[in-house]
Each structure stands twice: as C-alpha cells, then as structure tokens.
Scaffold this motif. Sequence first.
Motif, PDB file in Angstrom:
ATOM      1  N   THR A  11     -24.992  13.232  -1.609  1.00  0.00           N
ATOM      2  CA  THR A  11     -23.960  13.917  -2.383  1.00  0.00           C
ATOM      3  C   THR A  11     -22.702  13.992  -1.544  1.00  0.00           C
ATOM      4  OG1 THR A  11     -24.819  16.027  -1.607  1.00  0.00           O
ATOM      5  CG2 THR A  11     -25.627  15.235  -3.724  1.00  0.00           C
ATOM      6  N   GLY A  12     -21.949  12.899  -1.501  1.00  0.00           N
ATOM      7  CA  GLY A  12     -20.795  12.830  -0.610  1.00  0.00           C
ATOM      8  C   GLY A  12     -19.477  13.009  -1.285  1.00  0.00           C
ATOM      9  N   GLY A  13     -19.432  13.655  -2.461  1.00  0.00           N
ATOM     10  CA  GLY A  13     -18.171  13.756  -3.178  1.00  0.00           C
ATOM     11  C   GLY A  13     -17.105  14.469  -2.387  1.00  0.00           C
ATOM     12  N   GLY A  14     -17.448  15.575  -1.727  1.00  0.00           N
ATOM     13  CA  GLY A  14     -16.448  16.303  -0.970  1.00  0.00           C
ATOM     14  C   GLY A  14     -15.900  15.458   0.159  1.00  0.00           C
ATOM     15  N   THR A  15     -16.782  14.754   0.858  1.00  0.00           N
ATOM     16  CA  THR A  15     -16.345  13.885   1.925  1.00  0.00           C
ATOM     17  C   THR A  15     -15.461  12.784   1.388  1.00  0.00           C
ATOM     18  OG1 THR A  15     -18.346  14.344   3.143  1.00  0.00           O
ATOM     19  CG2 THR A  15     -17.136  12.372   3.781  1.00  0.00           C
ATOM     20  N   GLY A  16     -15.839  12.269   0.218  1.00  0.00           N
ATOM     21  CA  GLY A  16     -15.031  11.204  -0.374  1.00  0.00           C
ATOM     22  C   GLY A  16     -13.619  11.645  -0.621  1.00  0.00           C
ATOM     23  N   GLY A  17     -13.451  12.875  -1.117  1.00  0.00           N
ATOM     24  CA  GLY A  17     -12.108  13.349  -1.384  1.00  0.00           C
ATOM     25  C   GLY A  17     -11.298  13.428  -0.102  1.00  0.00           C
ATOM     26  N   THR A  18     -11.901  13.900   0.972  1.00  0.00           N
ATOM     27  CA  THR A  18     -11.189  13.997   2.239  1.00  0.00           C
ATOM     28  C   THR A  18     -10.794  12.630   2.739  1.00  0.00           C
ATOM     29  OG1 THR A  18     -12.419  15.976   2.799  1.00  0.00           O
ATOM     30  CG2 THR A  18     -11.347  14.806   4.612  1.00  0.00           C
ATOM     31  N   GLY A  75     -10.234  10.064   1.000  1.00  0.00           N
ATOM     32  CA  GLY A  75      -9.164   9.522   0.174  1.00  0.00           C
ATOM     33  C   GLY A  75      -7.811  10.012   0.656  1.00  0.00           C
ATOM     34  N   SER A  76      -7.690  11.302   0.984  1.00  0.00           N
ATOM     35  CA  SER A  76      -6.421  11.833   1.446  1.00  0.00           C
ATOM     36  C   SER A  76      -6.028  11.195   2.769  1.00  0.00           C
ATOM     37  CB  SER A  76      -6.531  13.355   1.607  1.00  0.00           C
ATOM     38  OG  SER A  76      -6.803  13.953   0.368  1.00  0.00           O
ATOM     39  N   SER A  77      -7.009  11.048   3.637  1.00  0.00           N
ATOM     40  CA  SER A  77      -6.709  10.496   4.943  1.00  0.00           C
ATOM     41  C   SER A  77      -6.244   9.061   4.839  1.00  0.00           C
ATOM     42  CB  SER A  77      -7.958  10.586   5.832  1.00  0.00           C
ATOM     43  OG  SER A  77      -7.743   9.951   7.053  1.00  0.00           O
ATOM     44  N   GLY A  78      -6.962   8.273   4.020  1.00  0.00           N
ATOM     45  CA  GLY A  78      -6.595   6.863   3.929  1.00  0.00           C
ATOM     46  C   GLY A  78      -5.221   6.672   3.330  1.00  0.00           C
ATOM     47  N   THR A  79      -4.905   7.477   2.324  1.00  0.00           N
ATOM     48  CA  THR A  79      -3.623   7.308   1.655  1.00  0.00           C
ATOM     49  C   THR A  79      -2.475   7.737   2.549  1.00  0.00           C
ATOM     50  OG1 THR A  79      -4.689   7.684  -0.471  1.00  0.00           O
ATOM     51  CG2 THR A  79      -2.295   7.931  -0.403  1.00  0.00           C
ATOM     52  N   GLY A  80      -2.627   8.852   3.201  1.00  0.00           N
ATOM     53  CA  GLY A  80      -1.517   9.391   3.968  1.00  0.00           C
ATOM     54  C   GLY A  80      -1.489   8.890   5.394  1.00  0.00           C
ATOM     55  N   GLY A  81      -2.566   8.256   5.822  1.00  0.00           N
ATOM     56  CA  GLY A  81      -2.642   7.860   7.215  1.00  0.00           C
ATOM     57  C   GLY A  81      -2.478   6.373   7.388  1.00  0.00           C
ATOM     58  N   SER A  82      -3.417   5.782   8.155  1.00  0.00           N
ATOM     59  CA  SER A  82      -3.237   4.402   8.572  1.00  0.00           C
ATOM     60  C   SER A  82      -3.186   3.445   7.398  1.00  0.00           C
ATOM     61  CB  SER A  82      -4.361   3.992   9.527  1.00  0.00           C
ATOM     62  OG  SER A  82      -5.612   4.130   8.895  1.00  0.00           O
ATOM     63  N   GLY A  83      -4.018   3.688   6.364  1.00  0.00           N
ATOM     64  CA  GLY A  83      -4.021   2.758   5.238  1.00  0.00           C
ATOM     65  C   GLY A  83      -2.684   2.704   4.548  1.00  0.00           C
ATOM     66  N   GLY A  84      -2.110   3.885   4.224  1.00  0.00           N
ATOM     67  CA  GLY A  84      -0.841   3.902   3.524  1.00  0.00           C
ATOM     68  C   GLY A  84       0.284   3.369   4.388  1.00  0.00           C
ATOM     69  N   THR A  85       0.297   3.744   5.669  1.00  0.00           N
ATOM     70  CA  THR A  85       1.357   3.287   6.543  1.00  0.00           C
ATOM     71  C   THR A  85       1.322   1.778   6.696  1.00  0.00           C
ATOM     72  OG1 THR A  85       1.271   5.367   7.752  1.00  0.00           O
ATOM     73  CG2 THR A  85       2.334   3.493   8.848  1.00  0.00           C
ATOM     74  N   ALA A  86       0.125   1.241   6.874  1.00  0.00           N
ATOM     75  CA  ALA A  86       0.020  -0.200   7.061  1.00  0.00           C
ATOM     76  C   ALA A  86       0.501  -0.955   5.836  1.00  0.00           C
ATOM     77  CB  ALA A  86      -1.426  -0.580   7.389  1.00  0.00           C
ATOM     78  N   GLY A  87       0.118  -0.464   4.661  1.00  0.00           N
ATOM     79  CA  GLY A  87       0.503  -1.166   3.453  1.00  0.00           C
ATOM     80  C   GLY A  87       1.991  -1.127   3.209  1.00  0.00           C
ATOM     81  N   THR A  88       2.618  -0.007   3.511  1.00  0.00           N
ATOM     82  CA  THR A  88       4.041   0.138   3.235  1.00  0.00           C
ATOM     83  C   THR A  88       4.890  -0.460   4.344  1.00  0.00           C
ATOM     84  OG1 THR A  88       3.592   2.153   2.005  1.00  0.00           O
ATOM     85  CG2 THR A  88       5.852   1.814   2.738  1.00  0.00           C
ATOM     86  N   GLY A  89       4.548  -0.127   5.544  1.00  0.00           N
ATOM     87  CA  GLY A  89       5.397  -0.527   6.652  1.00  0.00           C
ATOM     88  C   GLY A  89       5.103  -1.906   7.189  1.00  0.00           C
ATOM     89  N   GLY A  90       3.886  -2.401   6.950  1.00  0.00           N
ATOM     90  CA  GLY A  90       3.543  -3.721   7.446  1.00  0.00           C
ATOM     91  C   GLY A  90       3.243  -3.730   8.930  1.00  0.00           C
ATOM     92  N   VAL A 137      -9.506   2.666  -0.105  1.00  0.00           N
ATOM     93  CA  VAL A 137      -9.662   1.509   0.779  1.00  0.00           C
ATOM     94  C   VAL A 137      -8.675   1.649   1.942  1.00  0.00           C
ATOM     95  CG1 VAL A 137      -9.527  -1.018   0.918  1.00  0.00           C
ATOM     96  CG2 VAL A 137     -10.277   0.081  -1.217  1.00  0.00           C
ATOM     97  N   PRO A 138      -9.158   1.655   3.203  1.00  0.00           N
ATOM     98  CA  PRO A 138     -10.537   1.405   3.642  1.00  0.00           C
ATOM     99  C   PRO A 138     -11.361   2.662   3.892  1.00  0.00           C
ATOM    100  CG  PRO A 138      -9.096   1.333   5.527  1.00  0.00           C
ATOM    101  CD  PRO A 138      -8.209   1.650   4.345  1.00  0.00           C
ATOM    102  N   GLY A 139     -10.830   3.844   3.614  1.00  0.00           N
ATOM    103  CA  GLY A 139     -11.499   5.067   4.027  1.00  0.00           C
ATOM    104  C   GLY A 139     -12.921   5.211   3.542  1.00  0.00           C
ATOM    105  N   GLU A 140     -13.217   4.676   2.336  1.00  0.00           N
ATOM    106  CA  GLU A 140     -14.556   4.823   1.766  1.00  0.00           C
ATOM    107  C   GLU A 140     -15.282   3.489   1.585  1.00  0.00           C
ATOM    108  OE1 GLU A 140     -14.206   8.710  -1.061  1.00  0.00           O
ATOM    109  OE2 GLU A 140     -13.154   6.922  -1.766  1.00  0.00           O
ATOM    110  N   THR A 141     -14.718   2.407   2.106  1.00  0.00           N
ATOM    111  CA  THR A 141     -15.325   1.097   1.847  1.00  0.00           C
ATOM    112  C   THR A 141     -15.881   0.424   3.097  1.00  0.00           C
ATOM    113  OG1 THR A 141     -13.162  -0.018   2.068  1.00  0.00           O
ATOM    114  CG2 THR A 141     -13.831   0.695  -0.147  1.00  0.00           C
TER     115      THR A 141
END
Length: 255
Positions: free
Chosen positions: A23-30, A32-47, A119-123
């Motif tokens: 039952t990892g739903g709570g972890t999944g939500g966390t 998701g926030s980390s991936g979007t606001g952290g390395s995943g989002g920065t890499a995608g936007t900034g290159g 992606v990639p936080g949960e994949t």
Amino acid sequence: MRMQAKMFGIVLCALAAAACGDTGGGTGGTAGSSGTGGSGGTAGTGGTGGAPTLTVTGTVFEDEAFAPIAGATVGVVGTSISDTTDASGQFTLENVPSGEVFFSTAAAGHWGTVDFYDVPGETVGGIDLIVIADAAIDAFAGAIPRTLDPSDGIVDITYEGAEGGETGTISAASDAALTFDADDLPVVQDSVIADNEGFGDLVFTSVDPAQGPITATATGASGVTVCELDQSPGTTYPIIAKSLTFVYAICAPAP
C-alpha cells in the motif's frame, strides 16, 4: 507504488511494485512532488543535470489471476510512444518524458487501464500495469446491474486513509456513482464505504471519451477526514474507450 483498488468483487493491484498487499499510495504522492519539483523537472526544463527523457520498463498483468499478459499494448498517453509485451508480459518504453505521465494498457479480451506515475520518481526498477478480463467487467456490470458499453470508459477514484463517507466528483456525465461494501459487492451511492484498512472506491461508469480529459475532486467525510488528490493540482485525466482510469486520493484525520 500505488494503493490497492477494489473493484468487480476482486482486489486489483494498481501499480503495485512487487505484491498485491503493498500500500504505497502515500509514498507515491511524495515521490511525485519530489520528481516534479526536483531533479526530474529541472532536467526536463533546463536541459542540465539529467536527461529530459528516460526509459521505462515493466510488466502487464491480468488483474484477477495476476498473470503476465503477452501481446498487450502499453502506451504513453498523448504521445506515439508504445510497445507490445513479450511472452513474459514485459515491455520497454523509450524516450518517456520526465514528470507526471499517464500510461495506458490494452489487450484482446480485456479492458485496459489508464494509470499515473511520476517519471523517474516512481518508475525506477520497473512498473506493473494491469488489464481487466472482459468476463470480470461483465460480472461487475451484472452485479449492479448496469450495461457497460466498450465504447465508453470508467473512472475509479481510489481512497487511502478513508474512514467512510468520503465523496468525489468527475467533470463528465456518468452513471450514478457506486462504492463497494464489506463483501466487495457494488453499492450505488455517492459516498465511500471504507474497508478496515482504510481503502475505498468511488466508481463512475459510462463516461464518454469525447468528454475527456476530465478533472476530479476528492472530499473528506465532514469532521472525520480531509482528502486530496495524489496528483498535482489541476491534473486532468484521460478517458479512453474500454479502459478504466485510476484517480488516487489520500485522506488523513480531520484536524
């Protein structure tokens, strides 16, 4: 990892990493926030600092038997990225964008699903996706009773941390909402019946794909719980014919 979704009188393991009981739903939500606001989002936007696209691997299972399904199609919604599962039910998707991604499944003799991952936080390490046998859908429809047209979609808002009485909506016309009782039998009502582990569902059938993408809401039981969607605010959810779209809600005790 995702929470369990109870449907059709059986337990569906939506996006479970290794076993149905995770039952990892709570972890999944966390994540998701980390991936979007952290390395995943920065890499995608900034290159810089990481790749803007990644490879995602996984397995497609049939829900009831949890058996790998060969020949299933897996896609990234809104793109041309897809793959067909091999004899072991495994797939590989190249050039998947980082961030919040919806994956779709389809297979002959089954209803597909539309499910969400960061992606990639949960994949990392692979993901599990499911298809639902036509016979399971038919049994579910007969138990309501209700006719389910394969040209329509279904939306399942699944709740973690529920106490019962939670509500939810979708921004599209549908049949009356239903939930599941203690025996996993469908009950037509617009509030959640929670199990003893804090899981519950609200299911909306006969959703026309032409009305999608949709938005959804999840509201806690008054004075008992507060709920929010696991995805980012403003997320829209794809509706695909002969597919079930999962929406995840996490609830906590009301202050």
